[in-house]
Write a protein that holds these residues in place. Sequence first.
Motif, PDB file in Angstrom:
ATOM      1  N   GLU A  50     -29.102 -57.156   9.990  1.00  0.00           N
ATOM      2  CA  GLU A  50     -28.993 -57.558   8.590  1.00  0.00           C
ATOM      3  C   GLU A  50     -29.970 -58.682   8.257  1.00  0.00           C
ATOM      4  OE1 GLU A  50     -25.932 -59.204   5.137  1.00  0.00           O
ATOM      5  OE2 GLU A  50     -25.197 -58.951   7.191  1.00  0.00           O
ATOM      6  N   VAL A  51     -30.142 -59.618   9.196  1.00  0.00           N
ATOM      7  CA  VAL A  51     -31.083 -60.715   8.989  1.00  0.00           C
ATOM      8  C   VAL A  51     -32.488 -60.165   8.792  1.00  0.00           C
ATOM      9  CG1 VAL A  51     -32.174 -62.710  10.070  1.00  0.00           C
ATOM     10  CG2 VAL A  51     -29.703 -62.401  10.251  1.00  0.00           C
ATOM     11  N   ARG A  54     -32.810 -58.283   5.377  1.00  0.00           N
ATOM     12  CA  ARG A  54     -32.777 -59.177   4.222  1.00  0.00           C
ATOM     13  C   ARG A  54     -33.952 -60.160   4.209  1.00  0.00           C
ATOM     14  NH1 ARG A  54     -27.745 -59.860   1.749  1.00  0.00           N
ATOM     15  NH2 ARG A  54     -28.864 -61.304   0.386  1.00  0.00           N
ATOM     16  N   SER A  78     -33.919 -65.328   5.077  1.00  0.00           N
ATOM     17  CA  SER A  78     -32.685 -64.932   5.766  1.00  0.00           C
ATOM     18  C   SER A  78     -32.646 -65.404   7.208  1.00  0.00           C
ATOM     19  CB  SER A  78     -32.544 -63.403   5.725  1.00  0.00           C
ATOM     20  OG  SER A  78     -33.598 -62.792   6.462  1.00  0.00           O
ATOM     21  N   GLN A 104     -29.987 -66.394   0.391  1.00  0.00           N
ATOM     22  CA  GLN A 104     -30.661 -66.142   1.657  1.00  0.00           C
ATOM     23  C   GLN A 104     -30.153 -67.090   2.745  1.00  0.00           C
ATOM     24  OE1 GLN A 104     -31.909 -63.191   1.670  1.00  0.00           O
ATOM     25  NE2 GLN A 104     -34.083 -63.591   2.024  1.00  0.00           N
ATOM     26  N   GLU A 106     -27.222 -68.387   2.939  1.00  0.00           N
ATOM     27  CA  GLU A 106     -25.879 -67.950   3.330  1.00  0.00           C
ATOM     28  C   GLU A 106     -25.944 -66.778   4.293  1.00  0.00           C
ATOM     29  OE1 GLU A 106     -23.034 -69.529   2.747  1.00  0.00           O
ATOM     30  OE2 GLU A 106     -24.370 -71.047   1.881  1.00  0.00           O
ATOM     31  N   VAL A 107     -26.867 -65.841   4.062  1.00  0.00           N
ATOM     32  CA  VAL A 107     -27.040 -64.718   4.996  1.00  0.00           C
ATOM     33  C   VAL A 107     -27.425 -65.249   6.364  1.00  0.00           C
ATOM     34  CG1 VAL A 107     -28.470 -62.718   5.567  1.00  0.00           C
ATOM     35  CG2 VAL A 107     -27.660 -63.023   3.235  1.00  0.00           C
ATOM     36  N   LYS A 110     -24.557 -66.826   8.442  1.00  0.00           N
ATOM     37  CA  LYS A 110     -23.518 -65.912   8.917  1.00  0.00           C
ATOM     38  C   LYS A 110     -23.679 -65.570  10.394  1.00  0.00           C
ATOM     39  CE  LYS A 110     -22.705 -62.145   6.722  1.00  0.00           C
ATOM     40  NZ  LYS A 110     -22.931 -60.908   5.923  1.00  0.00           N
ATOM     41  N   TYR A 111     -24.918 -65.647  10.898  1.00  0.00           N
ATOM     42  CA  TYR A 111     -25.176 -65.130  12.234  1.00  0.00           C
ATOM     43  C   TYR A 111     -25.524 -66.207  13.260  1.00  0.00           C
ATOM     44  CZ  TYR A 111     -24.976 -60.726   9.803  1.00  0.00           C
ATOM     45  OH  TYR A 111     -24.545 -59.672   9.046  1.00  0.00           O
TER      46      TYR A 111
END
Length: 345
Positions: A50-51, A54, A78, A104, A106-107, A110-111
């Motif tokens: 996802e990173v 995005r 991201s 971006q 926040e994305v 997340k990881y």
Amino acid sequence: VAAPRDAESQKVGAVGPGRTSKDLQTNACVTVARPVPKHIREALQNVHEEVTLRYYGCGLVIPECLENCWILDLGSGSGRDCYALSQLVGEKGHVTGIDMTEGQVEVAKKYLDYHMEKYGFQTSNVTFIHGYIEKLAEAGIQNESYDIVISNCVINLVPDKEQVLQEVYRVLKHGGELYFSDVYASLELPEEIKTHKVLWGECLGGALYWKDLFFLAQKIGFCPPRLVTANLITIQNKELERIIGDCRFVSATFRLFKLPNTGPTERCQTIYSGGITGHEKQLIFDANFIFKVNKNTHGTGAGRSVVELLLDIITDPFKLAEDSNKKPKCASSVAGGCCGKKRSC
């Protein structure tokens, strides 16, 4: 018409969801096809899907010799490059990404745990900050806290480029460097180009006149810029060609070092021992110097004498790009450049 300020949204608008590089009016945000060292390729493959999806940046700007370094990524999006770099610097190093687009950031956040576990680290070595790259102090970034600052095609989207470079100089440790790729113009841009929405979004409207980079570097205190790579930018729209007129654009990667004032530049000999990961046989320092293992390399010292330095090395990115086009060959393993002609080996 005021030029847009939202750098990341411009990247999204250019190559984001639902659009491809075919929609661009120039090749200014098309990733250059460059060979990348194996250890960097592997680090990128370990970044969460996802990173990567995005991530709306272009190109790849990663210098060598990263173990245990503290790195700041300007316009981190991201977090793709940050997470790749976090593996390369190791658990004793640290990577900070700063971006003005909250979504971006926040994305990216997340990881943090995912990549910490992926790399087998006890604690995360990555931090993401929502803020502006010309206001690093407001974002809480301290003086002389980073070994390396990287940036990829973002500084051109900030109106006050001197402030960006001044802030970078402040946060770099002595001996540190800004390793960055951006778009440059062959002349001072007229207002018609600076305020054109499409040209701004294509990373051209905010391009710095390339000679001004040398002026700003000297004014702020950096050593003279070292040119690494350069690629000419092509315009794919007749109306934009008319507006641009005689102005040309180039994507170029430069290195700016923060070193003490040592006086006039002197000739020297350097022997590279081959101890840098991914560069065991040779180290491509810039467009002018390649250090081969255990061989003398004649070069120019890193003092601040701009006049002497300019006499000895290639500094004009347009000249380098034109020379490269005359002699087509595979690009070096230096990962850099936010735009330019695609090449295959």
